[in-house]
Design a protein around this motif. Structure first.
Motif, PDB file in Angstrom:
ATOM      1  N   GLY A  66      36.121  28.629  -9.115  1.00  0.00           N
ATOM      2  CA  GLY A  66      35.515  29.111  -7.878  1.00  0.00           C
ATOM      3  C   GLY A  66      36.267  28.510  -6.715  1.00  0.00           C
ATOM      4  O   GLY A  66      37.244  27.785  -6.895  1.00  0.00           O
ATOM      5  N   GLY A  67      35.810  28.796  -5.526  1.00  0.00           N
ATOM      6  CA  GLY A  67      36.444  28.258  -4.338  1.00  0.00           C
ATOM      7  C   GLY A  67      36.488  29.290  -3.235  1.00  0.00           C
ATOM      8  O   GLY A  67      35.665  30.217  -3.194  1.00  0.00           O
ATOM      9  N   PHE A  68      37.480  29.146  -2.370  1.00  0.00           N
ATOM     10  CA  PHE A  68      37.655  30.060  -1.247  1.00  0.00           C
ATOM     11  C   PHE A  68      39.134  30.353  -1.070  1.00  0.00           C
ATOM     12  O   PHE A  68      39.982  29.559  -1.476  1.00  0.00           O
ATOM     13  N   ALA A  69      39.417  31.479  -0.445  1.00  0.00           N
ATOM     14  CA  ALA A  69      40.798  31.811  -0.087  1.00  0.00           C
ATOM     15  C   ALA A  69      40.810  32.266   1.361  1.00  0.00           C
ATOM     16  O   ALA A  69      40.002  33.099   1.776  1.00  0.00           O
ATOM     17  N   GLU A  70      41.717  31.674   2.122  1.00  0.00           N
ATOM     18  CA  GLU A  70      41.947  32.113   3.493  1.00  0.00           C
ATOM     19  C   GLU A  70      43.212  32.962   3.471  1.00  0.00           C
ATOM     20  O   GLU A  70      44.269  32.505   3.027  1.00  0.00           O
TER      21      GLU A  70
END
Length: 139
Positions: A66-70
């Motif tokens: 999981g996490g985030f992407a910019e």
């Protein structure tokens, strides 16, 4: 061919930073392809495999829980607690994570005062562990 800068960042260090042609991300809303010039956005990532393409072929496949992407037109920065090359995934480790996540979810179902947010987080952890097992079996 046009490229953009791809960076993987964990709390401890910069895991990867190099120009790539395309990245496939396991976005929370489904698989997402990113090419140079992509519209700016921030997306939540679910457990799954990030595929990196260079020279018209897949050069790297990393599992993230999981996490985030910019995303910007010239750069993609992936923020994740861990990133494991798919070739290094262990079925036994994935099965252990599944068992732990199933137990945690079951415990929350019977606990008083459990919030929907805690149940949702536990379910996300279970789905991530199942995605890890699927990636380990496919490798």
């Amino acid at each position: 061919m046009a490229t953009f800068q791809l960076e993987f960042v964990s709390p401890e260090k910069l895991l990867l930073s190099r120009p790539v042609e395309m990245a496939l991300l396991p976005a929370a809303d489904g698989q997402m392809g990113v090419l140079p010039g992509h519209a700016p956005m921030i997306v939540a990532l679910s457990g799954g495999v990030i595929s990196v393409r260079e020279g018209g072929a897949e050069t790297e496949a990393l599992f993230v829980p999981g996490g985030f992407a910019e995303i910007t037109p010239t750069r993609v920065t992936v923020l994740a607690d861990e990133a494991t090359p798919v070739a290094q995934l262990s079925r036994a480790n994935a099965e252990t994570r599944i068992a732990e996540a199933e137990k945690a979810l079951a415990d929350l179902q019977t606990a008083e005062g459990t919030t929907p947010e805690r149940r949702e987080a536990a379910m996300a952890r279970l789905l991530s562990a199942r995605a890890m097992l699927a990636a380990a079996q496919a490798a």
